[in-house]
Design an enzyme around this catalytic site. Structure first.
Site, PDB file in Angstrom:
ATOM      1  N   GLY A  12       0.836  -1.193   0.000  1.00  0.00           N
ATOM      2  CA  GLY A  12       0.000   0.000   0.000  1.00  0.00           C
ATOM      3  C   GLY A  12       0.869   1.240   0.000  1.00  0.00           C
ATOM      4  O   GLY A  12       1.962   1.242  -0.565  1.00  0.00           O
ATOM      5  N   CYS A  13       0.432   2.261   0.662  1.00  0.00           N
ATOM      6  CA  CYS A  13       1.162   3.523   0.718  1.00  0.00           C
ATOM      7  C   CYS A  13       2.525   3.317   1.378  1.00  0.00           C
ATOM      8  O   CYS A  13       2.619   2.750   2.463  1.00  0.00           O
ATOM      9  CB  CYS A  13       0.347   4.526   1.520  1.00  0.00           C
ATOM     10  N   PHE A  14       3.580   3.792   0.726  1.00  0.00           N
ATOM     11  CA  PHE A  14       4.920   3.576   1.282  1.00  0.00           C
ATOM     12  C   PHE A  14       5.163   4.340   2.569  1.00  0.00           C
ATOM     13  O   PHE A  14       6.048   4.001   3.335  1.00  0.00           O
ATOM     14  CB  PHE A  14       6.036   3.805   0.271  1.00  0.00           C
ATOM     15  N   TRP A  15       4.381   5.356   2.848  1.00  0.00           N
ATOM     16  CA  TRP A  15       4.530   6.066   4.124  1.00  0.00           C
ATOM     17  C   TRP A  15       4.262   5.106   5.286  1.00  0.00           C
ATOM     18  O   TRP A  15       4.900   5.182   6.333  1.00  0.00           O
ATOM     19  CB  TRP A  15       3.572   7.242   4.226  1.00  0.00           C
ATOM     20  N   CYS A  16       3.271   4.211   5.095  1.00  0.00           N
ATOM     21  CA  CYS A  16       2.901   3.259   6.149  1.00  0.00           C
ATOM     22  C   CYS A  16       3.985   2.213   6.359  1.00  0.00           C
ATOM     23  O   CYS A  16       4.399   1.974   7.495  1.00  0.00           O
ATOM     24  CB  CYS A  16       1.599   2.546   5.784  1.00  0.00           C
TER      25      CYS A  16
END
Length: 178
Positions: A12-16
């Site tokens: 998913g989102c790479f920030w996570c």
């Protein structure tokens, strides 16, 4: 001397995923980026978000394999995102948010296959995580590196990433940095 190895995953989102692995003992460095696309050249975040380049948002993890095994790293990865939703994590939808393990060598491929089989019984639905050979990795723009650390009060961080970190701490307390 450290036994530094690389792992490349997208959940998913790479920030996570970046925020999760920055807390794991044995992880030396986490770099957000893109891989798996078909468009030539270094993609931008805006291009990736269009869903038209074929790239996934991924992180590349440098880890000390004498402290954290690749297998343990993948178990943490598979249990801190939803590997059963195709091209989606929560409200983030599109091929750029697919669940993927990019292996760097045949040993990593074999370990990834074993881990997916081992964690499958814990999920109600089938795992859809892609296992593919590493394609060119492109580092994301500077503002996407250390995103959670730099933006913890931002809405997405508070509502999406903070709960993922709580799950990490609950499931893998023994694998976290002191």
């Amino acid at each position: 001397m450290k036994n530094i190895q690389l792992a490349t995953v997208g959940g998913g989102c790479f920030w996570c995923t970046e925020a999760v692995f920055q807390e794991v003992n044995g992880v030396e460095k986490v770099v957000s980026g893109y891989s798996g696309g078909t468009v030539p050249g270094h993609p931008t975040y805006r291009e990736i978000c269009s869903g038209l380049t074929g790239h996934a948002e991924v992180i590349q993890i440098s880890f000390d394999a004498d402290i954290l095994s690749y297998q343990d790293l993948l178990v943490i990865f598979m249990t801190t995102h939803d590997p059963t939703t195709l091209n989606r994590q929560g409200a983030d939808k599109g091929t750029q948010y697919r669940s993927v393990i990019y292996y760097h060598n045949e040993a990593q491929k074999e370990i990834a296959e074993v881990v997916l089989t081992e964690v499958a019984p814990y999920y109600e639905n089938d795992i859809v995580t892609e296992i593919s050979a590493l394609e060119p990795f492109y580092e994301a723009e500077k503002e996407h590196q250390n995103y959670y650390r730099d933006n913890q009060t931002q809405g997405y961080c508070s509502f999406v990433i903070t709960p993922k970190l709580a799950k990490l701490r609950q499931l893998h307390a023994d694998k976290l940095k002191a």
